[in-house]
Write an enzyme that holds these catalytic residues in place. Structure first.
Site, short mmCIF file in Angstrom:
data_model
loop_
_atom_site.label_atom_id
_atom_site.label_comp_id
_atom_site.label_asym_id
_atom_site.label_seq_id
_atom_site.Cartn_x
_atom_site.Cartn_y
_atom_site.Cartn_z
N HIS A 6 -15.56 2.70 0.29
CA HIS A 6 -14.28 2.03 0.08
C HIS A 6 -13.71 2.37 -1.30
CE1 HIS A 6 -11.92 -1.88 -0.60
NE2 HIS A 6 -11.28 -1.25 0.38
N ARG A 7 -12.60 3.08 -1.30
CA ARG A 7 -12.00 3.59 -2.56
C ARG A 7 -13.03 4.40 -3.34
NH1 ARG A 7 -9.28 -2.30 -4.01
NH2 ARG A 7 -8.50 -2.66 -1.89
N GLU A 33 -12.65 6.30 1.72
CA GLU A 33 -11.32 5.73 1.96
C GLU A 33 -10.57 5.67 0.65
OE1 GLU A 33 -8.52 2.20 1.91
OE2 GLU A 33 -10.37 2.52 0.77
N ASP A 35 -6.25 5.03 -1.07
CA ASP A 35 -4.92 4.48 -0.84
C ASP A 35 -3.89 5.40 -1.48
OD1 ASP A 35 -5.86 1.64 0.08
OD2 ASP A 35 -6.91 1.99 -1.82
N HIS A 47 -4.29 1.77 -5.34
CA HIS A 47 -4.18 0.66 -4.40
C HIS A 47 -3.05 -0.30 -4.76
CE1 HIS A 47 -5.11 -3.31 -2.65
NE2 HIS A 47 -5.59 -2.61 -1.64
N GLU A 99 -5.14 5.45 3.45
CA GLU A 99 -4.34 4.28 3.81
C GLU A 99 -2.97 4.37 3.16
OE1 GLU A 99 -4.05 -0.54 3.23
OE2 GLU A 99 -6.04 0.39 3.08
N LYS A 101 0.16 2.86 1.64
CA LYS A 101 0.45 1.59 0.97
C LYS A 101 1.94 1.35 0.74
CE LYS A 101 -2.34 -0.77 -0.23
NZ LYS A 101 -3.09 -1.83 0.51
N ASP A 220 -18.01 -1.06 -0.65
CA ASP A 220 -17.92 -0.68 -2.06
C ASP A 220 -19.23 -0.09 -2.57
OD1 ASP A 220 -15.29 -1.67 -2.33
OD2 ASP A 220 -16.03 -3.70 -2.72
#
Length: 235
Positions: A6-7, A33, A35, A47, A99, A101, A220
């Site tokens: 995640h990120r 992943e 953003d 993000h 993703e 945003k 994370d």
């Protein structure tokens, strides 16, 4: 069960930076992943709309030029990356969930991804675009290059998100941990969708996802999740 950083590896490194992505890949993550937002026609990896939480800047990202944003410290001396830099750094060594945003960036995102897929066929099936924003996701679905997958995101209504996923030809439904249930997993699978869950950090939640047969988790702490799965029988 896929492990999606995640990120990057946001639990141990500055999120959405090249260093965080490197850490997730080094840990063995199947996907990462990130953003994306647009500033001055460039797609940046960030993000929040506000800069304070993840950089040494202040105010809205849209109050600065791209050049000014690139001078900010995003943590540990890292800079806010551009999407092409992330694609170059990963080089299809793992999958990439992007993703959206912000509205109105679907054409720019498709324009960045098209030549990458032509030049590096290994990326086919290893890029997924997702969003909570129905309009931009539908627009990207119309423009997307061949080889890019889609996912609908849900934080409170997986039924509506699943309907959207099916309407746009998505291959995955990404739901919050709070929404997770055996029924949600079964319903997604009956519809031919992979069920991915975010953000899964604690060992007991990783175990629950594994037990319910979800297809992947956003975490994370990818190293933690991978270490847990190594000890589990394969479902």
């Amino acid at each position: 069960m896929l492990i999606i950083g995640h990120r990057g590896a946001a639990g141990t490194h500055p999120e959405n930076t090249l260093g965080s992505i490197d850490a997730a890949i080094a840990a063995g993550a199947d996907w990462v992943e990130i953003d994306v937002r647009s500033v001055d026609s460039g797609l940046i990896v960030l993000h929040d709309e506000q800069l304070e939480r993840t950089t040494n800047g202040n105010g809205s990202v849209y109050d600065l030029t791209l050049a000014e944003l690139r001078q900010l410290d995003a943590g540990d001396g890292e800079r806010i990356p551009l999407l092409p830099e992330v694609l170059d750094r990963i080089g299809a060594r793992c999958g990439l969930n992007i993703e959206i945003k912000q509205a109105d960036i679907a054409p720019a995102l498709a324009a960045v991804l098209q030549p990458v897929l032509r030049a590096r066929p290994a990326w086919r099936g290893r890029i997924m675009v997702s969003s909570f924003l129905e309009g931009p996701l539908r627009e990207f679905a119309r423009l997307k290059p061949d080889g890019v997958e889609l996912a609908a995101l849900s934080d409170h209504n997986s039924v509506e998100a699943q309907a959207l996923a099916l309407a746009i030809g998505a291959t995955a439904l990404n739901v919050s941990l709070a929404e997770l249930s055996g029924h949600v997993v079964a319903t997604a699978h009956r519809s031919g969708l992979r069920l991915l869950v975010y953000t899964v950090n604690e060992t007991h939640d990783i175990e629950r996802c594994h037990r319910l047969g979800v297809d992947g988790i956003f975490t994370d702490f990818p190293a933690r999740a991978i270490a847990f799965l190594r000890e589990q029988p394969r479902i």
